[in-house]
Enzyme design. Structure first.
Site, PDB file in Angstrom:
ATOM      1  N   MET A   1       0.838  -1.179   0.000  1.00  0.00           N
ATOM      2  CA  MET A   1       0.000   0.000   0.000  1.00  0.00           C
ATOM      3  C   MET A   1       0.878   1.236   0.000  1.00  0.00           C
ATOM      4  SD  MET A   1      -2.963   1.112  -0.278  1.00  0.00           S
ATOM      5  CE  MET A   1      -3.859  -0.424  -0.171  1.00  0.00           C
ATOM      6  N   CYS A   2       0.320   2.362  -0.397  1.00  0.00           N
ATOM      7  CA  CYS A   2       1.084   3.598  -0.543  1.00  0.00           C
ATOM      8  C   CYS A   2       0.218   4.776  -0.097  1.00  0.00           C
ATOM      9  CB  CYS A   2       1.510   3.804  -1.991  1.00  0.00           C
ATOM     10  SG  CYS A   2       2.280   2.360  -2.773  1.00  0.00           S
ATOM     11  N   ARG A   3       0.803   5.940  -0.166  1.00  0.00           N
ATOM     12  CA  ARG A   3       0.086   7.208  -0.022  1.00  0.00           C
ATOM     13  C   ARG A   3       0.504   8.085  -1.191  1.00  0.00           C
ATOM     14  NH1 ARG A   3      -4.069   6.811   3.358  1.00  0.00           N
ATOM     15  NH2 ARG A   3      -4.048   4.995   1.972  1.00  0.00           N
TER      16      ARG A   3
END
Length: 272
Positions: A1-3
């Site tokens: 997951m990332c931002r």
């Protein structure tokens, strides 16, 4: 997951959008507030931005955590831009692609990022390979799900599909092949931003002083941040934000800006 985060609007230093906010992307690399999957985004980072008079963006990407890169701190302090796309990465699977796997991916005037994951990669998306030109497959920057999703989006963009529709059609195609996918996609050409909310958080802010921010999560506690409903396509300019449901057929997405079910207030209007 990332931002990730994108901005179009009046010229600003990179740091004012990424580093200075109390909960900006820089801090989200180790302390995100709304991230549902994973806790630390230290597997790479990148920022792409547009310089005055040049439609092709520049990029700065690294394989390590953003807080360990002193060069980025200098760059963010002095470089100004009217549009950017930046991301911090939490790798779903280990790999050897280093900074090539860090968003934003780029082609021509476009910058792209994927916040999410495709379960069963690469086998789950193998049926989609036949839809891509061989030269595009051979030129993938990285061997991960995000790079492949970008290839699907880029093929549509190069065929003349509008930015928002290219994202929406790709999300629906990938979701059919891998139904549990999380597909928050972010795309800018320096003038507009298109994004999808599909499985994770997405927010936008119409700034009172002008400009629009679209991000995985708010970078401060401004009450004007608005959350995008899941399964939604967002299209934004410097002055307005339009939303349309992603369950619609692909041909309906092209008309979304003209009849979207929700329109954000422009920066000159108070949001509620």
């Amino acid at each position: 997951m990332c931002r990730h985060v994108a901005y179009v609007g009046p010229e600003e230093p990179l740091g004012r959008l990424l580093v200075e906010p109390a909960h900006g992307l820089y801090r989200q690399s180790w302390a995100p507030r709304r991230q549902r999957y994973g806790t630390v985004n230290a597997d790479g980072f990148g920022v792409g931005w547009y310089a005055p008079g040049d439609p092709v963006p520049a990029r700065y990407r690294r394989a390590g955590p953003v807080w360990a890169d002193l060069s980025f701190a200098d760059l963010a302090r002095v470089v100004r831009t009217r549009a950017l796309l930046a991301a911090v990465r939490d790798a779903t699977l280990s790999g050897a692609d280093a900074e090539a796997a860090a968003a934003p991916f780029a082609a021509g005037t476009w910058l792209f990022s994927h916040n999410g994951a495709v379960p069963g990669w690469p086998g789950s998306l193998a049926p989609l390979v036949s839809g891509l030109p061989p030269e595009q497959l051979l030129s993938l920057e990285a061997r991960n799900d995000s790079a492949f999703v970008w290839a699907l989006v880029l093929a549509r963009l190069r065929s003349g599909t509008p930015d928002g529709q290219a994202l929406g059609d790709t999300v629906l195609e990938v979701a059919r092949a891998a139904p549990a996918s999380r597909l928050n996609l972010l795309l800018t050409d320096g003038d507009t931003v298109s994004a999808t909310a599909w499985g994770d958080t997405l927010w936008y802010l119409a700034r009172p002083g002008g400009g629009t921010v679209v991000a995985s999560e708010p970078y401060d506690d401004d009450p004007h941040w608005q959350e995008v409903p899941d399964r939604t396509l967002l299209t934004a300019s410097r002055t307005e934000v339009l939303l349309a449901p992603l369950q619609e057929p692909a041909d309906a997405l092209a008309a979304a800006p003209a009849r979207g079910p929700a329109r954000a207030a422009s920066p000159k209007e108070p949001s509620t």
